[in-house]
Every structure is written in C-alpha cells, then in structure tokens.
Design an enzyme around this catalytic site. Structure first.
Site, short mmCIF file in Angstrom:
data_model
loop_
_atom_site.label_atom_id
_atom_site.label_comp_id
_atom_site.label_asym_id
_atom_site.label_seq_id
_atom_site.Cartn_x
_atom_site.Cartn_y
_atom_site.Cartn_z
N HIS A 15 0.83 -1.21 0.00
CA HIS A 15 0.00 0.00 0.00
C HIS A 15 0.87 1.27 0.00
CE1 HIS A 15 -2.72 2.91 2.25
NE2 HIS A 15 -3.43 2.60 1.17
N GLU A 42 0.32 -0.75 -4.67
CA GLU A 42 -0.79 0.19 -4.84
C GLU A 42 -0.23 1.60 -4.78
OE1 GLU A 42 -4.11 2.84 -3.04
OE2 GLU A 42 -2.05 2.52 -2.42
N ASP A 44 -1.54 6.02 -5.71
CA ASP A 44 -2.64 6.94 -6.00
C ASP A 44 -2.16 7.94 -7.05
OD1 ASP A 44 -4.21 6.09 -3.45
OD2 ASP A 44 -2.21 6.63 -2.74
N HIS A 57 -0.70 10.67 -2.67
CA HIS A 57 -2.01 10.34 -2.13
C HIS A 57 -2.93 11.55 -2.04
CE1 HIS A 57 -4.98 9.67 1.10
NE2 HIS A 57 -5.06 8.46 0.56
N GLU A 116 -4.84 3.73 -8.10
CA GLU A 116 -6.07 4.30 -7.55
C GLU A 116 -6.25 5.73 -8.07
OE1 GLU A 116 -6.56 4.34 -3.25
OE2 GLU A 116 -8.31 5.64 -3.51
O1 G3P Z 1 -6.89 1.32 -2.32
C1 G3P Z 1 -6.90 1.04 -0.96
C2 G3P Z 1 -6.60 2.28 -0.18
O2 G3P Z 1 -5.44 2.87 -0.72
C3 G3P Z 1 -7.71 3.28 -0.23
O3 G3P Z 1 -7.51 4.34 0.65
O4 G3P Z 1 -6.86 6.61 1.30
O5 G3P Z 1 -5.16 4.79 1.34
O6 G3P Z 1 -5.98 5.68 -0.83
P1 G3P Z 1 -6.31 5.39 0.60
MG MG Z 2 -4.88 4.47 -2.19
#
Ligand code: G3P
Ligand code: MG
Length: 239
Positions: A15, A42, A44, A57, A116
């Site tokens: 993450h 993962e 963003d 993020h 994401e």
């Molecule tokens: O995609 C899972 C998680 O990343 C979603 O929340 O706020 O960490 O982007 P966030």
């Molecule tokens: Mg995320």
C-alpha cells in the site's frame, strides 16, 4: 514458476509501496516493496495543471513535501524539485513526487500495479484516457488493476477498455453498492475496509464472482484473521 499476479493467493499489495519503512508513494517505497517480493504495489494518481499523471495520495502537497499548494494548480516542472522524503526521515531526503511513467519504469517487468484514481478540487479532464493510453503504450494493461472510490471514473475506464481489471472501492462502505458497481463494470475485485470483513461478506462477494482484497492491514494477527476468512489478498504498508 511463479504464478502471474492475478493468480497469486494471497495477493500481497504494498500500500503506497512499502510505506511502513519508506516514504509513501515514492520510488524508494516502491523499490523496497519490490525487494521484499510483493506481487503488486498500490499507489494513487493525480493530474498536474499541464496534464501529467503523478503519484501521491493527497490532492495537496502539504503533508508530504511541506509546500502549501494543490497538485492540480502545479505544473510538472513545479513538482520536479520538491522533497517528498524528508518528512519521513532524513535518509530519504531528495525523494521526489514521481510521475506515473517513472514508477512503472522502476517496477520492472514482473510486478503488477493497483492504480487508484484520486480526485482534486476540480475534475481532472482526460485523466482516464491518458492513463489507459499510457498503460497500453508501455505494455502495462495486463499488469494493472485500476480502482477508485469515484465510480464515474471507473465507468469511463471501462468504456475505454473492455477487459482491464477494475477494483471497486466504496465509501462509506456498503455491500449492496459494492456488488451493484462490480456487476455493472464486470470488476475483478472489491476492496472493502478490513474492519468490515466477515466470513459472510467474503462468501457473498465470492458468490458474486469477485475477489476480496481488504485494505489496509499491518498487524500480523489481523492479516491472519482475514486469511482465515478466505480473502484473496490484502493491502498492507508492511509487505
Ligand atoms: O486502495 C486502498 C486504499 O489505498 C484506499 O484508501 O486513502 O489509502 O488511498 P487510501
Ligand atoms: Mg490508495
């Protein structure tokens, strides 16, 4: 032979990279995740004022670079010299806000990505077409899982590509909404908050033909609980 990412069980998703030990969403965090053997990272994405896709993020730069500005109002050149590592620790000074292209180049030929789609203060025009075009050009479409809390953006992604893997995020969490959205988009996975996951939830989602990938779990006992319930993988800051 190592199975391809979509067949790995459990699928361990780093993450924001290995963000427990390196500054989130930087090349340092992604390279550490790679060294630790995570199958997928993962991250963003946002879009700059000159329509470049960048990896961080928050919609603002404040928390991770100390600069009080919104990504959507900055050009790529404005971001180029910002330090996105020092907030985490002095040895990460000089880590940058990376472009999507730089992240993909750093991950190499075997890893997979969960991208994401985030939102800014205003919609990001053309972000989805820019993303799908780039993934196609760089040969990443079959190693990408695209997710978002913003359903309209996932609808656009599905219109752009009939088979790219889509993951459904829902906030506030609702099983009914998640299932309906997954059906409509022929999604690959649903990503519920880990605390919502029960055996009944896993069974219902599996019966609907989608994988269950909860976020975000770092405690070993919580990882073990989720695996006992039959989830297909999970997001962790500590891959
Ligand atoms: O995609 C899972 C998680 O990343 C979603 O929340 O706020 O960490 O982007 P966030
Ligand atoms: Mg995320």
């Amino acid at each position: 032979m190592t199975p391809r990412w979509s067949e790995r069980r459990p699928l361990i998703i780093a993450h924001r990279g290995a963000s427990a030990d390196a500054p989130e969403n930087t090349l340092a965090a992604f390279q550490l995740a790679r060294r630790r053997g995570a199958a997928m990272v993962e991250f963003d994405i946002h879009q700059t004022s000159d329509r470049r896709l960048v990896v961080l993020h928050d919609p603002t730069l404040t928390r991770t670079t100390g600069v009080r500005a919104t990504v959507a109002d900055c050009s790529l050149a404005d971001l180029a010299d910002l330090d996105a590592g020092s907030w985490f620790g002095p040895r990460f000074a000089g880590q940058r806000v990376p472009t999507l292209e730089a992240v993909l180049a750093a991950l190499g030929p075997r890893m997979a990505v969960n991208i994401e789609l985030k939102s800014g203060p205003r919609p990001y025009p053309g972000l989805e077409v820019r993303l799908v075009t780039m993934l196609r050009r760089l040969g990443w479409l079959r190693r990408a899982l695209i997710s978002s809390f913003h359903f309209d953006r996932l609808v656009r992604v599905r219109r752009l590509h009939p088979t790219v893997a889509i993951g459904i995020l829902v906030h506030p969490w609702s099983l009914t909404t998640a299932i309906a959205r997954a059906r409509r988009l022929a999604a690959w996975s649903i990503h519920p908050p880990a605390r919502e996951v029960t055996a009944a939830l896993v069974n219902r989602l599996h019966a609907g033909g989608v994988l269950v990938l909860p976020y975000t779990v770092d405690r070993p006992e919580e990882k073990a609980r989720l695996l006992r319930l039959g989830v297909d993988g999970f997001f962790t800051n500590d891959p």
